[in-house]
Design a protein around this motif. Sequence first.
Motif, PDB file in Angstrom:
ATOM      1  N   LEU A 135       0.828  -1.330   0.111  1.00  0.00           N
ATOM      2  CA  LEU A 135      -0.018   0.008   0.033  1.00  0.00           C
ATOM      3  C   LEU A 135       0.831   1.278   0.008  1.00  0.00           C
ATOM      4  O   LEU A 135       0.350   2.355  -0.609  1.00  0.00           O
ATOM      5  CB  LEU A 135      -0.877  -0.094   1.348  1.00  0.00           C
ATOM      6  N   TRP A 136       1.967   1.059   0.638  1.00  0.00           N
ATOM      7  CA  TRP A 136       2.996   2.560   0.626  1.00  0.00           C
ATOM      8  C   TRP A 136       3.830   2.433  -0.274  1.00  0.00           C
ATOM      9  O   TRP A 136       4.979   3.168  -0.214  1.00  0.00           O
ATOM     10  CB  TRP A 136       3.568   2.519   2.095  1.00  0.00           C
ATOM     11  N   HIS A 137       4.006   1.307  -1.091  1.00  0.00           N
ATOM     12  CA  HIS A 137       5.111   1.529  -2.296  1.00  0.00           C
ATOM     13  C   HIS A 137       4.999   2.711  -3.168  1.00  0.00           C
ATOM     14  O   HIS A 137       3.866   2.905  -3.762  1.00  0.00           O
ATOM     15  CB  HIS A 137       4.871  -0.053  -3.083  1.00  0.00           C
ATOM     16  N   ARG A 138       6.106   3.397  -3.346  1.00  0.00           N
ATOM     17  CA  ARG A 138       6.008   4.630  -4.224  1.00  0.00           C
ATOM     18  C   ARG A 138       5.719   4.343  -5.697  1.00  0.00           C
ATOM     19  O   ARG A 138       5.149   5.141  -6.410  1.00  0.00           O
ATOM     20  CB  ARG A 138       7.527   5.104  -4.190  1.00  0.00           C
ATOM     21  N   ALA A 139       6.076   3.298  -6.169  1.00  0.00           N
ATOM     22  CA  ALA A 139       5.557   2.940  -7.496  1.00  0.00           C
ATOM     23  C   ALA A 139       3.938   2.922  -7.507  1.00  0.00           C
ATOM     24  O   ALA A 139       3.368   3.064  -8.846  1.00  0.00           O
ATOM     25  CB  ALA A 139       5.974   1.683  -8.051  1.00  0.00           C
ATOM     26  N   VAL A 191       2.858   7.215  -5.814  1.00  0.00           N
ATOM     27  CA  VAL A 191       3.213   8.399  -6.673  1.00  0.00           C
ATOM     28  C   VAL A 191       2.186   8.744  -7.666  1.00  0.00           C
ATOM     29  O   VAL A 191       1.467   9.983  -7.905  1.00  0.00           O
ATOM     30  CB  VAL A 191       4.687   8.521  -6.939  1.00  0.00           C
ATOM     31  N   PRO A 192       2.056   7.795  -8.736  1.00  0.00           N
ATOM     32  CA  PRO A 192       1.307   7.857  -9.498  1.00  0.00           C
ATOM     33  C   PRO A 192      -0.289   7.966  -9.256  1.00  0.00           C
ATOM     34  O   PRO A 192      -1.144   8.765  -9.793  1.00  0.00           O
ATOM     35  CB  PRO A 192       1.170   6.855 -10.628  1.00  0.00           C
ATOM     36  N   ALA A 193      -0.690   7.403  -8.178  1.00  0.00           N
ATOM     37  CA  ALA A 193      -1.799   7.557  -7.437  1.00  0.00           C
ATOM     38  C   ALA A 193      -2.280   9.015  -7.010  1.00  0.00           C
ATOM     39  O   ALA A 193      -3.318   9.464  -7.246  1.00  0.00           O
ATOM     40  CB  ALA A 193      -2.098   6.643  -6.431  1.00  0.00           C
ATOM     41  N   ALA A 194      -1.286   9.379  -6.452  1.00  0.00           N
ATOM     42  CA  ALA A 194      -1.252  11.196  -5.942  1.00  0.00           C
ATOM     43  C   ALA A 194      -1.584  12.067  -7.376  1.00  0.00           C
ATOM     44  O   ALA A 194      -2.414  12.971  -7.318  1.00  0.00           O
ATOM     45  CB  ALA A 194      -0.118  11.417  -5.094  1.00  0.00           C
ATOM     46  N   ALA A 217       0.617  -3.341 -13.514  1.00  0.00           N
ATOM     47  CA  ALA A 217      -0.579  -2.874 -12.926  1.00  0.00           C
ATOM     48  C   ALA A 217      -1.280  -1.779 -14.096  1.00  0.00           C
ATOM     49  O   ALA A 217      -0.688  -1.202 -14.820  1.00  0.00           O
ATOM     50  CB  ALA A 217      -0.307  -1.941 -11.661  1.00  0.00           C
ATOM     51  N   SER A 218      -2.731  -1.685 -13.569  1.00  0.00           N
ATOM     52  CA  SER A 218      -3.419  -0.778 -14.413  1.00  0.00           C
ATOM     53  C   SER A 218      -4.356   0.181 -13.436  1.00  0.00           C
ATOM     54  O   SER A 218      -4.571  -0.367 -12.296  1.00  0.00           O
ATOM     55  CB  SER A 218      -4.321  -1.339 -15.413  1.00  0.00           C
ATOM     56  N   PHE A 219      -4.420   1.590 -13.710  1.00  0.00           N
ATOM     57  CA  PHE A 219      -5.224   2.410 -12.782  1.00  0.00           C
ATOM     58  C   PHE A 219      -6.696   2.448 -13.741  1.00  0.00           C
ATOM     59  O   PHE A 219      -6.692   2.721 -14.874  1.00  0.00           O
ATOM     60  CB  PHE A 219      -4.602   3.528 -12.649  1.00  0.00           C
ATOM     61  N   HIS A 220      -7.756   2.608 -13.052  1.00  0.00           N
ATOM     62  CA  HIS A 220      -8.830   3.151 -13.546  1.00  0.00           C
ATOM     63  C   HIS A 220      -9.948   4.047 -12.765  1.00  0.00           C
ATOM     64  O   HIS A 220      -9.680   3.824 -11.524  1.00  0.00           O
ATOM     65  CB  HIS A 220      -9.640   2.032 -14.241  1.00  0.00           C
ATOM     66  N   LEU A 240      -1.797   7.244   2.894  1.00  0.00           N
ATOM     67  CA  LEU A 240      -0.677   6.581   2.206  1.00  0.00           C
ATOM     68  C   LEU A 240       0.620   7.432   1.666  1.00  0.00           C
ATOM     69  O   LEU A 240       1.594   7.124   1.582  1.00  0.00           O
ATOM     70  CB  LEU A 240      -1.317   5.671   1.096  1.00  0.00           C
ATOM     71  N   TYR A 241       0.052   8.433   1.308  1.00  0.00           N
ATOM     72  CA  TYR A 241       1.118   9.509   0.632  1.00  0.00           C
ATOM     73  C   TYR A 241       0.448  10.903   0.644  1.00  0.00           C
ATOM     74  O   TYR A 241      -0.784  10.962   0.254  1.00  0.00           O
ATOM     75  CB  TYR A 241       1.262   8.881  -0.717  1.00  0.00           C
ATOM     76  N   ALA A 242       1.316  11.829   1.012  1.00  0.00           N
ATOM     77  CA  ALA A 242       1.039  13.303   0.897  1.00  0.00           C
ATOM     78  C   ALA A 242       2.001  13.953   0.115  1.00  0.00           C
ATOM     79  O   ALA A 242       3.280  13.971   0.472  1.00  0.00           O
ATOM     80  CB  ALA A 242       0.918  13.848   2.201  1.00  0.00           C
ATOM     81  N   PRO A 243       1.868  14.534  -1.109  1.00  0.00           N
ATOM     82  CA  PRO A 243       2.666  15.171  -1.822  1.00  0.00           C
ATOM     83  C   PRO A 243       3.412  16.298  -1.239  1.00  0.00           C
ATOM     84  O   PRO A 243       2.588  17.000  -0.471  1.00  0.00           O
ATOM     85  CB  PRO A 243       1.902  15.291  -3.177  1.00  0.00           C
ATOM     86  N   ALA A 244       4.603  16.707  -1.445  1.00  0.00           N
ATOM     87  CA  ALA A 244       5.319  17.667  -0.786  1.00  0.00           C
ATOM     88  C   ALA A 244       4.656  19.131  -1.434  1.00  0.00           C
ATOM     89  O   ALA A 244       4.363  18.937  -2.504  1.00  0.00           O
ATOM     90  CB  ALA A 244       6.968  17.697  -1.043  1.00  0.00           C
ATOM     91  N   ALA A 245       4.499  19.952  -0.638  1.00  0.00           N
ATOM     92  CA  ALA A 245       3.910  21.295  -0.884  1.00  0.00           C
ATOM     93  C   ALA A 245       4.846  21.992  -1.706  1.00  0.00           C
ATOM     94  O   ALA A 245       6.205  21.956  -1.417  1.00  0.00           O
ATOM     95  CB  ALA A 245       3.553  22.016   0.297  1.00  0.00           C
ATOM     96  N   ARG A 246       4.533  22.492  -2.952  1.00  0.00           N
ATOM     97  CA  ARG A 246       5.513  23.211  -3.770  1.00  0.00           C
ATOM     98  C   ARG A 246       5.942  24.666  -3.052  1.00  0.00           C
ATOM     99  O   ARG A 246       4.897  25.301  -2.388  1.00  0.00           O
ATOM    100  CB  ARG A 246       4.995  23.522  -4.831  1.00  0.00           C
ATOM    101  N   SER A 247       6.837  25.171  -3.089  1.00  0.00           N
ATOM    102  CA  SER A 247       7.207  26.303  -2.285  1.00  0.00           C
ATOM    103  C   SER A 247       7.195  27.601  -3.246  1.00  0.00           C
ATOM    104  O   SER A 247       6.994  27.072  -4.605  1.00  0.00           O
ATOM    105  CB  SER A 247       8.807  26.269  -1.891  1.00  0.00           C
TER     106      SER A 247
END
Length: 222
Positions: free
Chosen positions: A36-40, A43-46, A154-157, A215-222
């Motif tokens: 569940l926490w795998h970056r592969a 990251v695309p999920a986010a 994998a595939s996303f939908h 599971l994942y929170a993208p880093a905020a852009r500065s």
Amino acid sequence: RGLFYEYNSNESTDPNHVLFHALGAWRIAPGFHDLLWHRAFTVPAAQLLGGSVRFWHDQLFCKPAHHGGVVAWHQDYSYWTRTQPLAHLTCWIGLDDSNRENGCMQYIARSHHWPDLPITGLAGDMTAINAVLNEEQRREFQHPVAVELKKGEASFHHPRLVHGSFANHSDHSRRATVINVMKDGVRSASNEPLLQGIPAIPAGEKVEGRFFPLLYAPAARS
């Protein structure tokens, strides 16, 4: 087995067409938990959700060789309207190679633009969905998109994309795990438990807590 939210040794009613289906493998095996926490995946999920990724639930599917059953055409969100708004995503991951012969995933292109469809069953009858479609929608089923994947791919939908998979007539099993997630901020729309055996989240409150980890929170852009 008691830690699964749902456990169906055969979701189909036909013993000659077996579809194993269970929810909650992340609570059973370390591999499914850590996936569940795998970056592969995260990251695309986010990127697809456009924000932080919160876990909804996972699934296991198995179609045994020669007599593996179908997963009937359906929209995922038809089963998930107890969480709102619609901001969900599904990732299907092959545990075996999947192809047309053993019942790979198939999609109906552009059906994510359709409204929510009534539930017509997850196993047994690939044609059951016809009862809730109009003529234009039925024509789209003449050209399903088969997604053949290697083990580990994998595939996303989209949660409204109509999808399903046909029977396994091959000499090999067709197994898969599915990770369902939501954008952080989705709320409960029911006062009943969102999954079997866990505490209810009152309607209107944010879906969160130990059963629905971030599971994942993208880093905020500065």
